[in-house]
Write a protein that holds these residues in place. Structure first.
Motif, PDB file in Angstrom:
ATOM      1  N   ASN A   1      47.713  29.612  39.942  1.00 46.50           N
ATOM      2  CA  ASN A   1      46.850  28.461  39.687  1.00 46.50           C
ATOM      3  C   ASN A   1      47.098  27.363  40.708  1.00 46.50           C
ATOM      4  O   ASN A   1      48.086  27.396  41.436  1.00 46.50           O
TER       5      ASN A   1
ATOM      6  N   SER B   1      34.921  30.597  32.011  1.00 42.91           N
ATOM      7  CA  SER B   1      35.058  31.948  32.532  1.00 42.91           C
ATOM      8  C   SER B   1      33.953  32.833  31.976  1.00 42.91           C
ATOM      9  O   SER B   1      33.619  32.741  30.792  1.00 42.91           O
TER      10      SER B   1
ATOM     11  N   ARG C   1      43.841  32.310  38.463  1.00 45.48           N
ATOM     12  CA  ARG C   1      43.379  33.555  39.095  1.00 45.48           C
ATOM     13  C   ARG C   1      44.236  34.726  38.632  1.00 45.48           C
ATOM     14  O   ARG C   1      45.458  34.636  38.608  1.00 45.48           O
TER      15      ARG C   1
ATOM     16  N   HIS D   1      41.873  26.185  39.256  1.00 43.45           N
ATOM     17  CA  HIS D   1      41.519  27.575  38.952  1.00 43.45           C
ATOM     18  C   HIS D   1      42.759  28.326  38.503  1.00 43.45           C
ATOM     19  O   HIS D   1      43.833  28.123  39.056  1.00 43.45           O
TER      20      HIS D   1
ATOM     21  N   ASP E   1      37.846  28.664  35.751  1.00 47.84           N
ATOM     22  CA  ASP E   1      37.717  27.312  36.295  1.00 47.84           C
ATOM     23  C   ASP E   1      38.107  26.316  35.212  1.00 47.84           C
ATOM     24  O   ASP E   1      37.791  26.514  34.036  1.00 47.84           O
TER      25      ASP E   1
ATOM     26  N   ILE F   1      38.655  34.917  37.611  1.00 50.08           N
ATOM     27  CA  ILE F   1      38.823  33.488  37.888  1.00 50.08           C
ATOM     28  C   ILE F   1      38.412  32.659  36.677  1.00 50.08           C
ATOM     29  O   ILE F   1      37.357  32.877  36.089  1.00 50.08           O
TER      30      ILE F   1
END
Length: 132
Positions: free
Chosen positions: A35, A78, A48, A46, A60, A58
């Motif tokens: 992140n 997401s 990940r 984000h 957000d 991902i």
């Protein structure tokens, strides 16, 4: 219909150490995902992880509330779903802290079950990290 997930976890640690695990990007990565998180209201970040099926891996987020060391809240966007994740920390005394998770805006029972499974696993990893 919007569903809400609530979970509570108790850890033998200090509230400051738990807060750091929730807000320090490198510590957060050890129990959640890679992140670029910063505990600053308005910061966009984000999470990940490995893509799975049709999902790009991902998540957000945008930081909504930073009330150190008691409350942290951010958006969790997401796969077309927008949720809000809020962590509330409570010092129980005797070296124990309660971590309360609330995730709102969950679209269906399957997503609720997935979120419960995912957070339970990650908070188990958090517990192991705090013991080190």
């Amino acid at each position: 219909m919007s569903l809400t997930l609530t979970l509570d976890f108790q850890y033998k640690t200090s509230i400051e150490k738990l807060w750091s695990a929730l807000t320090d990007s490198s510590k957060l990565a050890k129990w959640t995902m890679e992140n670029d998180f910063k505990p600053v209201v308005g910061h966009r970040f984000h999470f990940r992880t490995q893509p799975v099926g049709g999902w790009n891996g991902i998540i957000d987020g945008e930081v909504l509330i930073v009330d150190e060391p008691r409350r942290l809240s951010y958006t969790w966007v997401s796969a077309g779903q927008e949720n809000t994740v809020t962590w509330t920390l409570q010092d129980l005394g005797d070296g124990k802290v309660n971590l309360h998770l609330e995730q709102t805006g969950i679209s269906n029972e399957q997503a609720l079950g997935g979120a419960k499974y995912g957070w339970s696993a990650m908070c188990g990893e958090l517990g192991k990290m705090l013991e080190q």
